[in-house]
Design a protein around this motif. Structure first.
Motif, mmCIF file in Angstrom:
data_model
loop_
_atom_site.group_PDB
_atom_site.id
_atom_site.type_symbol
_atom_site.label_atom_id
_atom_site.label_comp_id
_atom_site.label_asym_id
_atom_site.label_seq_id
_atom_site.Cartn_x
_atom_site.Cartn_y
_atom_site.Cartn_z
ATOM 1 N N PHE A 112 6.356 12.511 1.656
ATOM 2 C CA PHE A 112 5.824 11.207 1.526
ATOM 3 C C PHE A 112 6.595 10.325 2.587
ATOM 4 N N SER A 113 5.755 9.671 3.545
ATOM 5 C CA SER A 113 6.348 8.777 4.327
ATOM 6 C C SER A 113 5.737 7.362 4.472
ATOM 7 N N THR A 114 6.035 6.418 4.650
ATOM 8 C CA THR A 114 5.504 5.035 4.887
ATOM 9 C C THR A 114 4.435 5.011 5.900
ATOM 10 N N LYS A 115 3.497 4.321 5.776
ATOM 11 C CA LYS A 115 2.495 4.310 6.870
ATOM 12 C C LYS A 115 2.328 2.837 7.593
ATOM 13 N N PHE A 170 14.104 8.383 -6.482
ATOM 14 C CA PHE A 170 13.561 8.342 -5.115
ATOM 15 C C PHE A 170 13.601 6.963 -4.490
ATOM 16 N N ASN A 171 14.271 6.744 -3.490
ATOM 17 C CA ASN A 171 14.314 5.326 -2.820
ATOM 18 C C ASN A 171 12.839 5.387 -1.975
ATOM 19 N N VAL A 172 12.105 4.277 -2.050
ATOM 20 C CA VAL A 172 11.023 4.019 -1.265
ATOM 21 C C VAL A 172 11.132 2.802 -0.465
ATOM 22 N N THR A 202 0.785 -1.248 -0.157
ATOM 23 C CA THR A 202 0.189 0.042 0.073
ATOM 24 C C THR A 202 0.800 1.222 -0.044
ATOM 25 N N ASP A 203 2.154 1.311 0.689
ATOM 26 C CA ASP A 203 2.898 2.434 0.761
ATOM 27 C C ASP A 203 3.660 2.620 -0.741
ATOM 28 N N MET A 204 3.889 1.489 -1.122
ATOM 29 C CA MET A 204 4.453 1.426 -2.549
ATOM 30 C C MET A 204 3.359 2.066 -3.776
ATOM 31 N N ILE A 205 2.166 1.770 -3.460
ATOM 32 C CA ILE A 205 1.236 2.364 -4.239
ATOM 33 C C ILE A 205 1.039 3.948 -4.013
ATOM 34 N N ASP A 206 1.191 4.395 -2.839
ATOM 35 C CA ASP A 206 0.856 5.787 -2.377
ATOM 36 C C ASP A 206 2.208 6.352 -2.742
ATOM 37 N N SER A 207 3.314 5.773 -2.978
ATOM 38 C CA SER A 207 4.599 6.535 -3.248
ATOM 39 C C SER A 207 4.586 7.017 -4.816
#
Length: 326
Positions: free
Chosen positions: A283-286, A233-235, A211-216
């Motif tokens: 953007f931050s992972t959740k 950008f690193n994610v 989900t975080d990947m998608i949001d990035s």
């Protein structure tokens, strides 16, 4: 309504990203070989799916015009799948890339977003590996990812906004499931076998919840062009050792799960910083690795995933072996 063309949109990440884009009002065109199933994506009036090969430039010329954004997810994913047929991997992961960029540019695509990999860094001693560090890929899969980044960057202009994402290893549940990625592998074995085999254990493996990947990707798509043009950008969520990942899995699945450590020759260790995307795009992972394990546990319990050790659709290398893709 924005129009977006996604290669590999029926893959692991794409299967979750495409419905989200449709929900947000995008018109989406997906080009995918559909080798992991043809009923993965929803039926939707704003979705066009094309079963086809990114190496087919005529297909690209026919379907890219009219799209504002190209998101390139399609590739032979990960080292084992690539090494199964290196010439196939090169033809899809490298040789097809520049023609795709050129067709996009020629047909007035405004943005091109490329899914690279955090494996392009190779092994680093630094605690935080940032986007400006030298690439030292250990495999052809990683090398070609880096080569494509350079190709893409050479085409950037004020009218052709280029952005590269270097994802960590994705984990969690998706409509097109993969069970050949580290957290997902550990969870599958913990849930069904009540035992996890850890090879080595001290290697660092940055992961990111799907989900975080998608949001990035959504964050990059929504960003002002001038702040993402030519950027990388690193994610990732957190750099954890395989032992720590196994411990997280055990805490979710059950204390009765046994962890068995064995020696490994796999010296790959990745530790990436995701501060840049936080600082520039906010953007931050959740979600955590444990969230991904919970999602998979739920999918196993509800029988959303069945025959999880033998079903070739969950394992890229098994599927590719069986269909003899060329």
């Amino acid at each position: 309504m924005k129009k977006i063309f996604i290669t590999g949109g029926a893959g692991y990440v794409g299967s979750q990203l495409v419905p989200k884009l449709l929900e947000l009002g995008y018109f989406v065109t997906v080009l995918d070989l559909m080798i992991y199933g043809e009923n993965i994506l929803p039926v939707h009036e704003n979705l066009k799916t094309i079963k086809g090969d990114i190496r087919n430039t005529e297909l690209l010329e026919k379907n890219i015009p009219g799209n504002e954004i190209v998101l390139h997810l399609a590739c032979i994913s990960n080292d084992p799948s690539f090494e199964l047929n290196p010439s196939l991997g090169k033809s899809i992961n490298l040789d097809a890339f520049e023609p795709l960029v050129k067709v996009s540019l020629k047909n007035d695509v405004n943005r091109f977003i490329y899914a690279s990999s955090s494996s392009v860094y190779g092994i680093k001693k630094e605690k935080n590996v940032t986007e400006d560090m030298k690439l030292e890929p250990l495999t052809d899969y990683s090398k070609f990812k880096g080569d494509c980044e350079k190709i893409l960057n050479s085409y950037k202009s004020d009218n052709f906004i280029t952005t590269t994402i270097r994802p960590s290893t994705v984990c969690g549940y998706a409509k097109r499931q993969r069970l050949d990625l580290v957290v997902n592998i550990l969870t599958n074995h913990a849930f069904y076998n009540r035992e996890i085999k850890v090879f080595g254990g001290d290697q660092l493996r940055p992961n990111v919840h799907i989900t975080d990947m998608i949001d990035s990707y959504l964050a990059v798509i929504d960003a002002e062009p001038n702040i993402v043009n030519g950027e990388i950008f690193n994610v990732g969520f957190r750099n954890q050792t395989v032992n720590e990942l196994a411990s997280d899995v055990k805490k979710v699945i059950g204390e009765d799960v046994k962890i068995v450590n064995t020696k490994s020759d796999d010296n790959r260790s990745y530790h990436v910083s995701s501060e840049k995307i936080k600082n520039i795009l906010g953007f931050s992972t959740k979600y955590t690795v444990r969230d991904a394990v919970l999602d998979l546990q739920n999918a196993f319990e509800k029988k959303l995933l069945t025959n999880t050790f033998d079903n070739e659709y969950y394992y890229n290398i098994k599927r590719m072996n069986n269909i003899n893709l060329k």
